[in-house]
Design an enzyme around this catalytic site. Structure first.
Site, short mmCIF file in Angstrom:
data_model
loop_
_atom_site.label_atom_id
_atom_site.label_comp_id
_atom_site.label_asym_id
_atom_site.label_seq_id
_atom_site.Cartn_x
_atom_site.Cartn_y
_atom_site.Cartn_z
N GLY A 25 1.50 -39.16 15.74
CA GLY A 25 0.32 -38.56 15.14
C GLY A 25 0.68 -37.65 13.97
O GLY A 25 0.10 -37.73 12.91
N THR B 279 6.12 -36.56 22.11
CA THR B 279 6.79 -35.27 22.12
C THR B 279 7.46 -34.97 23.45
O THR B 279 8.35 -34.13 23.51
CB THR B 279 5.78 -34.17 21.82
OG1 THR B 279 4.59 -34.46 22.57
CG2 THR B 279 5.41 -34.15 20.35
N GLY C 77 1.94 -27.02 22.39
CA GLY C 77 1.62 -27.72 23.63
C GLY C 77 2.37 -27.19 24.84
O GLY C 77 1.77 -26.80 25.84
N ILE D 4 15.42 -24.20 25.56
CA ILE D 4 15.15 -25.61 25.36
C ILE D 4 14.84 -26.22 26.73
O ILE D 4 15.68 -26.24 27.63
CB ILE D 4 16.36 -26.30 24.69
CG1 ILE D 4 16.57 -25.71 23.28
CG2 ILE D 4 16.16 -27.81 24.63
CD1 ILE D 4 15.38 -25.82 22.34
N PRO E 132 16.90 -30.88 26.77
CA PRO E 132 17.76 -31.09 25.60
C PRO E 132 17.62 -32.48 24.97
O PRO E 132 17.62 -32.61 23.75
CB PRO E 132 19.17 -30.90 26.15
CG PRO E 132 19.01 -30.16 27.43
CD PRO E 132 17.65 -30.48 27.96
N GLN F 243 13.03 -34.42 19.01
CA GLN F 243 12.05 -33.74 18.16
C GLN F 243 12.70 -33.19 16.89
O GLN F 243 12.17 -33.36 15.79
CB GLN F 243 11.39 -32.59 18.92
CG GLN F 243 10.38 -33.04 19.95
CD GLN F 243 9.28 -33.87 19.34
OE1 GLN F 243 8.55 -33.41 18.48
NE2 GLN F 243 9.19 -35.11 19.75
N GLY G 242 7.92 -23.43 20.23
CA GLY G 242 7.56 -24.80 19.83
C GLY G 242 8.68 -25.45 19.05
O GLY G 242 9.38 -24.79 18.28
N GLY H 159 8.22 -29.04 17.87
CA GLY H 159 7.76 -30.30 17.27
C GLY H 159 7.78 -30.30 15.75
O GLY H 159 7.84 -31.35 15.13
N GLU H 160 7.68 -29.12 15.16
CA GLU H 160 7.48 -29.09 13.71
C GLU H 160 8.62 -28.46 12.93
O GLU H 160 8.82 -28.76 11.75
CB GLU H 160 6.14 -28.40 13.41
CG GLU H 160 5.00 -29.28 13.90
CD GLU H 160 3.63 -28.61 13.91
OE1 GLU H 160 2.90 -28.79 12.94
OE2 GLU H 160 3.30 -27.92 14.89
MO1 MOS Z 1 0.79 -30.52 14.10
S1 MOS Z 1 0.55 -31.03 12.12
O1 MOS Z 1 0.03 -28.98 14.09
O2 MOS Z 1 -0.20 -31.70 14.89
#
Ligand code: MOS
Length: 698
Positions: A238, A468, A509, A586, A589, A595, A659, A661-662
């Site tokens: 996504g 994720t 999340g 973490i 791992p 990610q 977090g 993911g980003e």
């Molecule tokens: Mo991320 S761009 O906040 O789904």
């Protein structure tokens, strides 16, 4: 202090629980939902960027064998709410951007639907459109806030005076292009209204949040939450484009409404994803740095110009990371928007932080070069003691540790800081560094339940796993809260029949849903102790984090890149890209590495390949497929490594996690651009770093 979990399952290198189903092809995605006798929806898109639809001739399409209905703005059902112009599908004749949905066909097969849309003839009264982003436009405006709720402008001290008086100043403009998220699985929905007249809608939708989709759909169709069920066990990626419902979801529901009792499938084509599923705005970033001779910043400023759509505002927070990164007593950050006749921008992996760390981190590299200071050392010298923006201490901040460990692992010591001095076998070789940051966010609302039955504990929460790892890490967290083996715990997600969960966005999340599950377990153990009986159940909700009053919370990282630029062709290669991150504890791992590496790979795409080319004459993204919108393939990804330092943060949440993911995408493009400069001596301030930009100046 909230760190109460004793990590036993947390920290374990467990395989993805959904991995086998995905590898075997048995994981069912939205468009493959097994339903009886589905109809297929295809859309007609506007071929003008601004104007009005004056006529839709549907006769030939409707006459085609197998076509059930053709929907236009004249005959489509009126929606209860049209406040969100992006989602007001087929509610009027006005065209706000090229690619907007102007008609739809429902047919017995996808092939017939596809043939029929080509037979729909649309006539427009086109108006002059404006799709050209520039910093010198006279109609730029200041948004009320930038995503999600930051103030658009901040001023501290006197930046102008700092620029006038500092012994060393730097002023430069950097740009990042329009980007499209392009997950592997296009946006897709299977929609079914029941035939009983009760007005119950089921959506199998590829989404980062089943409850957010339900909330939007109930508003737009004036339904009660009980009338809508959204189901999404698996998502083929996504990157933010499925974080908010786009027009495709409403289109699917609207089409299915025309045929109660029959399911309808609607999937965007890859090309349609370039106009209907959000994108990252292009940015123009004017940077100012005012420094002492030893590199300490007296001032830092970023003035951002970016675009939004005329029909709906999305204001990206590009200037926000500059507020927290470096100690400087004078600071200015501003955001100005151009409202254009273009599709609606939205979230893309690390909105704000990702593009917003390109200008600043290249500017820091330029400053280091101008002062003759090691760019790693320059960043260390500007490490703030507290958050420069709020004055709060950081709950934990280990940027310096990331820089030091990265330098060590990468072999930074002894680097000749002069650019364009290393030519090996016809390739200019250089190295570069940049810093990463991403805020540690917790969403305000999420609830979970825990039940016990026949020796197993089952958690339930409407969370999303877009690749994720939520299917895997939520049981780890729940098991540790219960003090039982993770093998005895299931956590069911991806369905609005489970308790309400927040969107999988903002890398929030694990923090948010994990906290809700921990609260549910606390309640469970309070009620039943450690010897539960079959049928015992409890629920809990995420609480606001009181520690946020006293601490600033972010993850940090450092990225190191080696770049080779071919002396004759200008071809740019990245043989090494190493990231070191400090992101709390973490939880898993194996999944965390995936990610980080995924984020860095996407950052590599941003550095070298990705750019959506919107032709201002037509308002059309001309390279609207993966043949021409280039993303990194295996041959582009060489020695890619992600490492992290152990961080014990008792303030962020019960898991001690931040977090992940980003943050992996943040800083990558700057590290690569800085390495390209070090290799060639050519400073590229406009992404991507393509051969035409590094070659002519050599
Ligand atoms: Mo991320 S761009 O906040 O789904």
């Amino acid at each position: 202090m909230t760190a109460t979990l004793e990590p036993r399952a947390i920290g374990r290198d467990l395989a993805r629980r959904d991995g086998a189903a995905k590898v075997r092809g048995t994981a069912v995605y939205a468009d493959e939902t097994p339903v009886a006798d589905p109809l297929f929806c295809r859309i007609v898109q506007a071929t003008v960027a601004r104007g009005r639809v004056t006529e839709v001739d549907t006769a030939d399409a409707a006459a085609l064998d197998g076509v059930v209905t053709v929907l236009t703005s004249t005959d489509a059902e009126r929606l209860a709410s049209t406040d969100d112009a992006e989602l007001a599908v087929l509610q009027g004749t006005e065209v706000g951007f090229r690619g907007q949905i102007v008609a739809a066909v429902l047919a017995e097969t996808d092939e017939v639907a596809r043939e029929a849309v080509d037979l729909v003839r649309v006539t427009y009264a086109a108006e002059e459109h404006d799709a050209r982003l520039a910093a010198d436009r006279d109609d730029l405006y200041t948004p009320e806030s930038v995503n999600p709720t930051y103030p658009p402008d901040t001023h501290e001290g006197d930046m102008a005076a700092a620029m006038a008086e500092a012994p060393m100043t730097l002023e430069a403009t950097y740009t990042t292009p329009m980007h499209h998220n392009n997950p592997m699985e296009p946006h897709a929905t299977t929609a079914l209204w029941d035939a009983s007249g009760a007005g119950h809608l089921t959506l199998w939708d590829s989404t980062q949040g089943v409850h957010p989709v339900r909330q939007t759909v109930t508003q737009i169709f004036a339904l009660e939450p009980e009338q809508v069920r959204v189901i999404c066990p698996f998502v083929g990626g996504g990157f933010g484009s499925k974080g908010t419902p786009h027009a495709n979801v409403i289109m699917a529901a609207l089409a299915a409404r025309a045929v109660p009792g029959r399911p309808v499938r609607f999937a965007l084509t890859r090309q349609q994803m370039f106009s209907l599923a959000g994108y990252r705005t292009p940015t123009i970033q004017r940077m100012q740095l005012a420094a002492e001779r030893d590199g300490r910043l007296r001032g830092i400023a970023i003035d951002v110009v970016e675009q939004t759509s005329r029909i709906k505002e999305f204001a990206e927070q590009t200037g926000v990371p500059t507020r927290n990164m470096y100690a400087a007593s004078n600071r200015r950050t501003t955001h100005r928007l151009a409202a254009l006749d273009v599709p609606v921008p939205s979230w893309m992996r690390a909105p704000g932080e990702c593009p917003g760390m390109f200008g600043p981190e290249v500017a820091m590299d330029e400053l280091a070069a101008a002062l003759g200071i090691d760019p790693v050392e320059l960043r260390i010298r500007n490490e703030p003691e507290v958050d420069p923006e709020t004055g709060k201490p950081f709950s934990s901040r280990n940027l310096v540790a990331c820089l030091r460990e990265g330098a060590e692992r990468f072999g930074w010591a002894g680097r000749d800081h002069r650019p364009g001095v290393r030519l090996e076998d016809g390739w200019w070789v250089g190295t570069g560094v940049a810093a990463s940051v991403y805020p540690t966010m917790r969403m305000p609302k999420s609830t979970a339940t825990v039940t016990y039955d026949a020796g197993r504990f089952v958690g339930r929460i409407g969370a999303a796993d877009l690749g994720t790892g939520a299917w895997t890490v939520l049981p780890q967290i729940t098991a540790d809260a219960l003090g039982v083996p993770v093998e005895d715990v299931d956590v069911l997600i991806g369905d609005t029949d489970h308790p309400e969960a927040s969107v999988a966005g903002g890398s929030s999340g694990t923090t948010t849903w994990g906290s809700a599950l921990v609260e549910a377990v606390r309640e469970f153990r309070d009620k039943y102790g450690d010897h539960p009986h079959d049928g015992d159940a409890a629920s809990g909700s995420v609480n606001p984090n009181a520690a946020e009053e006293d601490y600033a919370m972010s993850a940090f990282g450092a990225q190191f890149a080696e770049v080779r630029v071919h002396a004759d062709t200008g071809e740019v290669r990245v043989p090494r890209l190493h990231g070191v991150f400090a992101a709390g504890r973490i939880v898993n791992p194996r999944l965390a590495r995936s990610q980080f590496l995924g984020g860095m790979t996407m950052g590599l795409g941003m550095a070298l390949h990705e750019q959506s080319l919107l032709d201002p004459r037509t308002g059309h993204v001309v390279n609207h497929d993966l043949a021409e919108y280039h993303v990194p393939a295996n041959a582009d990804v060489d020695d890619l490594q992600a490492h992290w330092i152990d961080e014990d943060d008792p303030y962020v949440n019960a898991m001690g996690s931040k977090g992940i993911g980003e943050i992996g995408i943040v800083g990558t493009a700057a590290a690569v651009a800085n390495a390209a400069w070090h290799a060639t001596g050519v400073r590229v301030r406009d992404l991507p770093v393509t051969l035409d930009r590094v070659l002519p100046a050599r």
